[in-house]
Scaffold this motif. Structure first.
Motif, PDB file in Angstrom:
ATOM      1  N   GLU A 159       0.820  -1.209   0.000  1.00  0.00           N
ATOM      2  CA  GLU A 159       0.000   0.000   0.000  1.00  0.00           C
ATOM      3  C   GLU A 159       0.859   1.266   0.000  1.00  0.00           C
ATOM      4  O   GLU A 159       0.624   2.215   0.750  1.00  0.00           O
ATOM      5  N   ARG A 160       1.858   1.246  -0.882  1.00  0.00           N
ATOM      6  CA  ARG A 160       2.743   2.397  -1.070  1.00  0.00           C
ATOM      7  C   ARG A 160       3.414   2.241  -2.428  1.00  0.00           C
ATOM      8  O   ARG A 160       3.432   1.151  -3.009  1.00  0.00           O
ATOM      9  N   ARG A 192      -6.628  -2.339  -4.341  1.00  0.00           N
ATOM     10  CA  ARG A 192      -5.931  -1.771  -3.182  1.00  0.00           C
ATOM     11  C   ARG A 192      -4.435  -2.030  -3.211  1.00  0.00           C
ATOM     12  O   ARG A 192      -3.640  -1.160  -2.851  1.00  0.00           O
ATOM     13  N   ASN A 193      -4.013  -3.202  -3.631  1.00  0.00           N
ATOM     14  CA  ASN A 193      -2.599  -3.550  -3.565  1.00  0.00           C
ATOM     15  C   ASN A 193      -1.801  -3.127  -4.795  1.00  0.00           C
ATOM     16  O   ASN A 193      -0.628  -3.478  -4.926  1.00  0.00           O
ATOM     17  N   GLN A 196      -1.537   2.230  -5.308  1.00  0.00           N
ATOM     18  CA  GLN A 196      -0.515   3.173  -4.853  1.00  0.00           C
ATOM     19  C   GLN A 196       0.673   3.250  -5.812  1.00  0.00           C
ATOM     20  O   GLN A 196       1.595   4.044  -5.592  1.00  0.00           O
TER      21      GLN A 196
END
Length: 481
Positions: A159-160, A192-193, A196
């Protein structure tokens, strides 16, 4: 029946996959390939199949699948073979079975759509290719490498944005996979994964595709109100290195976004002037994936297909579950996670417009590991022929077949596939146009289509009269005939 057997299919109407009109002919198959087309006498020692005036087309190519683990663990591939599919492209939406050595006990969402942790046993792309070869599936397999899968192998926290070192690790694994025959890279930037990941992260990976002449497919960052911006991002990423672009399951999702299909298609047309750019689409107004809190709202009818903590809630509507639990929709959805869902979030008018566009091909996006799957897993291709072509007259039959054969073969670089001509691989479908129809429904999704009478893969009969006959599929490698 061995690959060396000579077969003559008599009295058929041949649709060659290019969009041209059907012609009456016989088709001879020898050594796995089409040997001759015309009015042919039976060769000595050949098997004769009576076509009785039915249509013979190239085998359908499902460019958008999540069959990565199914081709190994369920190699009969009945959901696909029964609807005339002879080649599946796996590894879409940023998730692939390889190359990956999971760093955590939990399978990152949405990689869990491919199965539990135990199915991710292919640290290198070559390991996966060998597993498919050993399994001998009924259909041919062309594999993409998933961006989220690369991230899961290189990063502990997804998540970055990836660091420079992590991007280099991903690029190295991607390059090795491309050398081993992968057809390209896929992304699922809405998840979500992967969301980012900034454009710079994708640029570094897509640059590797440019060195190999491979394709970039993308589940866009947004298919709702920011669809135009997401398309622009995809076009820019592909244009920087001139790679071919495939926009996955193009849609205008969410009631507030309905009616925007003409704008989206105009953008694709404009990009296609300078890029090799295409889209795929499934012939339904509902999508299906993991249960995403970002898609939970009162205006969307959401059907839960599975739930890890609450399996008893499968096959129920989210609003009914929320009412029973006396919770808001979002809170009920969070309590169900990890889970899967069907989202009734598209308009029929948009789907029809996208399906009919000449740059759009067909992909089922079926989820074979879902215990209660969307009916597209079993019915997408017969639905195009029976419902949209024959009954709705959305496009003529030669164009419907082109969208499912010649167009995807050219877009993905599947050599000698997707056409009926001398020298091409004999991936063929014999079907009765008057009888073809999808029977899978949202209430009963695991139902084989009707009217698909015979399917041949690499010159061998794989499906006939409603049953699997043989498993003659192959693992296809980019650049190999």
């Amino acid at each position: 029946m061995s690959a060396a057997t000579t077969v003559l299919i008599q009295d058929v109407r041949v649709l060659d996959g290019t969009g041209t009109h059907a012609r009456a002919a016989d088709v001879e198959i020898r050594d796995g390939r089409v040997a001759a087309i015309g009015h042919l006498p039976p060769p000595a020692h050949c098997r004769v199949i009576k076509g009785r005036g039915r249509y013979l087309s190239p085998g359908f190519i499902d460019v958008h699948t999540h069959d990565d683990t199914s081709v190994v663990h369920g190699p009969e591939m009945r959901p696909k073979l029964s609807q005339g599919v002879t080649t599946v492209v796996v590894g879409n939406c940023g998730i692939s079975a390889s190359p990956i050595s999971l760093r955590t006990d939990e399978v990152p969402d949405p990689m869990n759509l491919l199965g539990p942790r135990g199915v991710f046993t292919y640290p290198e792309f070559t390991d996966y290719a060998s597993a498919v070869d050993r399994a001998r599936p009924s259909v041919n397999v062309a594999a993409l490498v998933g961006h989220t899968t690369l991230r899961a192998g290189a990063m502990a926290d997804l998540e970055r944005p990836a660091s420079g070192r992590e991007i280099e690790a991903m690029r190295t694994r991607l390059a090795a996979s491309l050398h081993a025959g992968a057809f390209g890279l896929s992304s699922g930037l809405a998840y979500r994964n992967a969301r980012q990941a900034p454009p710079s992260e994708m640029d570094a990976l897509v640059r590797e595709l440019g060195l190999h002449g491979a394709v970039y497919t993308t589940h866009l960052r947004n298919e709702f109100d920011r669809l135009p911006q997401a398309l622009d991002e995809a076009f820019a990423t592909a244009a920087k290195v001139g790679v071919r672009l495939q926009v996955s399951h193009l849609k205008c999702a969410g009631a507030g976004n309905w009616g925007h299909a003409p704008q989206a298609l105009a953008m694709v047309e404009h990009a296609a002037k300078d890029l090799g750019c295409h889209c795929d689409c499934y012939p339904y107004t509902a999508s299906s994936s993991t249960l995403d809190l970002g898609q939970v709202n009162a205006e969307t009818d959401i059907l839960i297909t599975w739930s890890e903590p609450h399996p008893e809630m499968a096959r129920r509507r989210l609003n009914a579950i929320a009412a029973e639990w006396q919770l808001p929709l979002a809170a009920a959805a969070k309590k169900l996670q990890p889970a899967g869902a069907v989202y009734h979030n598209m308009s029929e008018a948009d789907v029809r417009r996208i399906l009919a566009h000449p740059l759009v091909m067909i992909g089922s996006d079926g989820l074979p590991n879902d215990p209660f799957p969307h009916p597209r897993l079993w019915g997408a291709f017969p639905r195009v022929i029976g419902h949209y072509c024959r009954d709705e007259r959305l496009f003529p039959l030669p164009e419907a077949i082109r969208k499912m054969t010649g167009l995807p073969a050219a877009a993905f670089g599947l050599a000698d596939r997707g056409v009926v001509r001398p020298g091409a691989w004999a991936d063929l479908v014999l079907f009765d146009f008057d009888r073809v129809r999808d029977t899978a429904t949202f209430a009963a999704p695991k139902q084989a289509a009707e009217g698909i009478d015979l399917v041949m893969v690499n010159g061998r009969i794989a499906w006939q009269d409603g049953g699997c006959v043989d498993r003659p599929g192959r693992f296809l490698r980019r650049g190999a005939a």
